[in-house]
Design a protein around this motif. Structure first.
Motif, PDB file in Angstrom:
ATOM      1  N   LEU A  14       0.830  -1.201   0.000  1.00  0.00           N
ATOM      2  CA  LEU A  14       0.000   0.000   0.000  1.00  0.00           C
ATOM      3  C   LEU A  14       0.869   1.257   0.000  1.00  0.00           C
ATOM      4  O   LEU A  14       0.626   2.201  -0.762  1.00  0.00           O
ATOM      5  N   SER A  15       1.905   1.257   0.806  1.00  0.00           N
ATOM      6  CA  SER A  15       2.822   2.392   0.865  1.00  0.00           C
ATOM      7  C   SER A  15       3.487   2.625  -0.493  1.00  0.00           C
ATOM      8  O   SER A  15       3.589   3.765  -0.958  1.00  0.00           O
ATOM      9  N   ASP A  16       3.909   1.552  -1.145  1.00  0.00           N
ATOM     10  CA  ASP A  16       4.526   1.669  -2.468  1.00  0.00           C
ATOM     11  C   ASP A  16       3.553   2.274  -3.482  1.00  0.00           C
ATOM     12  O   ASP A  16       3.940   3.114  -4.299  1.00  0.00           O
ATOM     13  N   LEU A  17       2.297   1.849  -3.433  1.00  0.00           N
ATOM     14  CA  LEU A  17       1.297   2.391  -4.359  1.00  0.00           C
ATOM     15  C   LEU A  17       1.092   3.883  -4.128  1.00  0.00           C
ATOM     16  O   LEU A  17       0.992   4.661  -5.075  1.00  0.00           O
ATOM     17  N   LEU A  18       1.042   4.285  -2.871  1.00  0.00           N
ATOM     18  CA  LEU A  18       0.782   5.686  -2.553  1.00  0.00           C
ATOM     19  C   LEU A  18       1.968   6.598  -2.853  1.00  0.00           C
ATOM     20  O   LEU A  18       1.802   7.812  -2.947  1.00  0.00           O
ATOM     21  N   LYS A  19       3.157   6.016  -3.024  1.00  0.00           N
ATOM     22  CA  LYS A  19       4.357   6.803  -3.339  1.00  0.00           C
ATOM     23  C   LYS A  19       4.536   7.070  -4.828  1.00  0.00           C
ATOM     24  O   LYS A  19       5.377   7.874  -5.215  1.00  0.00           O
ATOM     25  N   VAL A  20       3.767   6.415  -5.679  1.00  0.00           N
ATOM     26  CA  VAL A  20       3.927   6.578  -7.128  1.00  0.00           C
ATOM     27  C   VAL A  20       3.582   8.016  -7.512  1.00  0.00           C
ATOM     28  O   VAL A  20       2.600   8.593  -7.029  1.00  0.00           O
ATOM     29  N   ARG A  21       4.394   8.562  -8.383  1.00  0.00           N
ATOM     30  CA  ARG A  21       4.250   9.967  -8.803  1.00  0.00           C
ATOM     31  C   ARG A  21       2.869  10.279  -9.363  1.00  0.00           C
ATOM     32  O   ARG A  21       2.211   9.427  -9.925  1.00  0.00           O
ATOM     33  N   HIS A  22       2.501  11.512  -9.217  1.00  0.00           N
ATOM     34  CA  HIS A  22       1.260  12.068  -9.750  1.00  0.00           C
ATOM     35  C   HIS A  22       0.012  11.428  -9.154  1.00  0.00           C
ATOM     36  O   HIS A  22      -1.060  11.496  -9.743  1.00  0.00           O
ATOM     37  N   GLY A  23       0.145  10.737  -8.031  1.00  0.00           N
ATOM     38  CA  GLY A  23      -1.015  10.160  -7.368  1.00  0.00           C
ATOM     39  C   GLY A  23      -1.755   9.128  -8.189  1.00  0.00           C
ATOM     40  O   GLY A  23      -2.968   8.982  -8.062  1.00  0.00           O
ATOM     41  N   VAL A  24      -1.024   8.414  -9.029  1.00  0.00           N
ATOM     42  CA  VAL A  24      -1.647   7.438  -9.921  1.00  0.00           C
ATOM     43  C   VAL A  24      -2.540   6.465  -9.162  1.00  0.00           C
ATOM     44  O   VAL A  24      -3.629   6.127  -9.614  1.00  0.00           O
ATOM     45  N   TYR A  25      -2.101   6.018  -8.006  1.00  0.00           N
ATOM     46  CA  TYR A  25      -2.862   5.031  -7.233  1.00  0.00           C
ATOM     47  C   TYR A  25      -3.476   5.623  -5.962  1.00  0.00           C
ATOM     48  O   TYR A  25      -3.766   4.902  -5.020  1.00  0.00           O
ATOM     49  N   SER A  26      -3.689   6.918  -5.950  1.00  0.00           N
ATOM     50  CA  SER A  26      -4.132   7.581  -4.721  1.00  0.00           C
ATOM     51  C   SER A  26      -5.521   7.157  -4.259  1.00  0.00           C
ATOM     52  O   SER A  26      -5.880   7.387  -3.105  1.00  0.00           O
ATOM     53  N   GLY A  27      -6.295   6.511  -5.091  1.00  0.00           N
ATOM     54  CA  GLY A  27      -7.640   6.086  -4.702  1.00  0.00           C
ATOM     55  C   GLY A  27      -7.722   4.687  -4.127  1.00  0.00           C
ATOM     56  O   GLY A  27      -8.810   4.218  -3.798  1.00  0.00           O
ATOM     57  N   VAL A  28      -6.592   4.017  -3.978  1.00  0.00           N
ATOM     58  CA  VAL A  28      -6.618   2.615  -3.554  1.00  0.00           C
ATOM     59  C   VAL A  28      -7.252   2.432  -2.171  1.00  0.00           C
ATOM     60  O   VAL A  28      -8.055   1.516  -1.968  1.00  0.00           O
ATOM     61  N   GLN A  29      -6.932   3.269  -1.215  1.00  0.00           N
ATOM     62  CA  GLN A  29      -7.505   3.124   0.130  1.00  0.00           C
ATOM     63  C   GLN A  29      -9.020   3.311   0.098  1.00  0.00           C
ATOM     64  O   GLN A  29      -9.759   2.567   0.734  1.00  0.00           O
ATOM     65  N   GLU A  30      -9.465   4.292  -0.649  1.00  0.00           N
ATOM     66  CA  GLU A  30     -10.890   4.558  -0.774  1.00  0.00           C
ATOM     67  C   GLU A  30     -11.629   3.353  -1.368  1.00  0.00           C
ATOM     68  O   GLU A  30     -12.709   2.981  -0.903  1.00  0.00           O
ATOM     69  N   GLU A  31     -11.042   2.725  -2.373  1.00  0.00           N
ATOM     70  CA  GLU A  31     -11.674   1.567  -3.013  1.00  0.00           C
ATOM     71  C   GLU A  31     -11.751   0.378  -2.059  1.00  0.00           C
ATOM     72  O   GLU A  31     -12.763  -0.335  -2.015  1.00  0.00           O
ATOM     73  N   ILE A  32     -10.696   0.166  -1.285  1.00  0.00           N
ATOM     74  CA  ILE A  32     -10.704  -0.935  -0.310  1.00  0.00           C
ATOM     75  C   ILE A  32     -11.785  -0.687   0.736  1.00  0.00           C
ATOM     76  O   ILE A  32     -12.593  -1.579   1.040  1.00  0.00           O
ATOM     77  N   CYS A  33     -11.820   0.507   1.282  1.00  0.00           N
ATOM     78  CA  CYS A  33     -12.825   0.831   2.298  1.00  0.00           C
ATOM     79  C   CYS A  33     -14.234   0.682   1.740  1.00  0.00           C
ATOM     80  O   CYS A  33     -15.115   0.103   2.402  1.00  0.00           O
ATOM     81  N   ARG A  34     -14.456   1.173   0.550  1.00  0.00           N
ATOM     82  CA  ARG A  34     -15.783   1.099  -0.065  1.00  0.00           C
ATOM     83  C   ARG A  34     -16.240  -0.359  -0.218  1.00  0.00           C
ATOM     84  O   ARG A  34     -17.406  -0.684  -0.017  1.00  0.00           O
ATOM     85  N   ALA A  35     -15.318  -1.241  -0.543  1.00  0.00           N
ATOM     86  CA  ALA A  35     -15.665  -2.648  -0.765  1.00  0.00           C
ATOM     87  C   ALA A  35     -16.129  -3.344   0.512  1.00  0.00           C
ATOM     88  O   ALA A  35     -16.917  -4.293   0.445  1.00  0.00           O
ATOM     89  N   PHE A  36     -15.674  -2.874   1.675  1.00  0.00           N
ATOM     90  CA  PHE A  36     -15.968  -3.569   2.924  1.00  0.00           C
ATOM     91  C   PHE A  36     -16.942  -2.839   3.845  1.00  0.00           C
ATOM     92  O   PHE A  36     -17.494  -3.450   4.755  1.00  0.00           O
ATOM     93  N   GLN A  37     -17.166  -1.561   3.626  1.00  0.00           N
ATOM     94  CA  GLN A  37     -18.054  -0.806   4.500  1.00  0.00           C
ATOM     95  C   GLN A  37     -19.454  -1.393   4.452  1.00  0.00           C
ATOM     96  O   GLN A  37     -20.004  -1.638   3.375  1.00  0.00           O
TER      97      GLN A  37
END
Length: 142
Positions: A14-37
């Motif tokens: 997760l940390s590696d994804l969030l470090k990618v330039r230009h926020g390419v994967y910046s929505g990953v946490q939101e998608e995970i939370c949405r799937a389980f809420q």
């Protein structure tokens, strides 16, 4: 109440994804939370894409969209998680994207087994981290 936990491999991915330039994967946490809420544990356990099953747990690959990049579930993220059969515990093992600079097309069986073993080891050593699924996977300090 369902307890969401993670192993070190998930947190590193997760940390590696969030470090990618230009926020390419910046929505990953939101998608995970949405799937389980608000999902009941029975629904979380019964995902169609079971990849490993043993006496105590089921390991599942969940396809998630990447709405920020307008990618469907087939082109978005893959979340590998483990669900205990006798307790409402969901353990996040790893996450990876199907597109972009960190893309990964699949996860080898040997790596899946290693992730489950890491869960076992870190769980016994009390090194797993509890997360708040309603707050972008915020770590809960005990």
């Amino acid at each position: 109440m369902i307890q969401f936990v993670s192993i070190s491999a998930f947190r590193a991915a997760l940390s590696d994804l969030l470090k990618v330039r230009h926020g390419v994967y910046s929505g990953v946490q939101e998608e995970i939370c949405r799937a389980f809420q608000n999902a009941p544990i029975e629904q979380i356990r019964s995902n169609r894409d079971m990849v490993l099953m043993d006496l105590d747990s089921v390991t599942i690959k969940l396809r998630l969209p990447d709405k920020r990049q307008h990618l469907s579930k087939s082109d978005g993220y893959r979340l590998i998680y483990l669900v205990l059969k006798d307790m409402p515990v969901v353990a996040f093992l790893t996450v990876y994207p199907k597109r972009g600079p960190l893309q990964q097309l699949d996860i080898p069986d040997a790596e899946l087994k290693e992730l489950v073993e890491i869960f076992t080891i870190e769980s016994r050593a009390r090194q797993i981290v509890i997360h708040d699924i309603n707050d972008h996977l915020k770590e809960i300090q005990l």
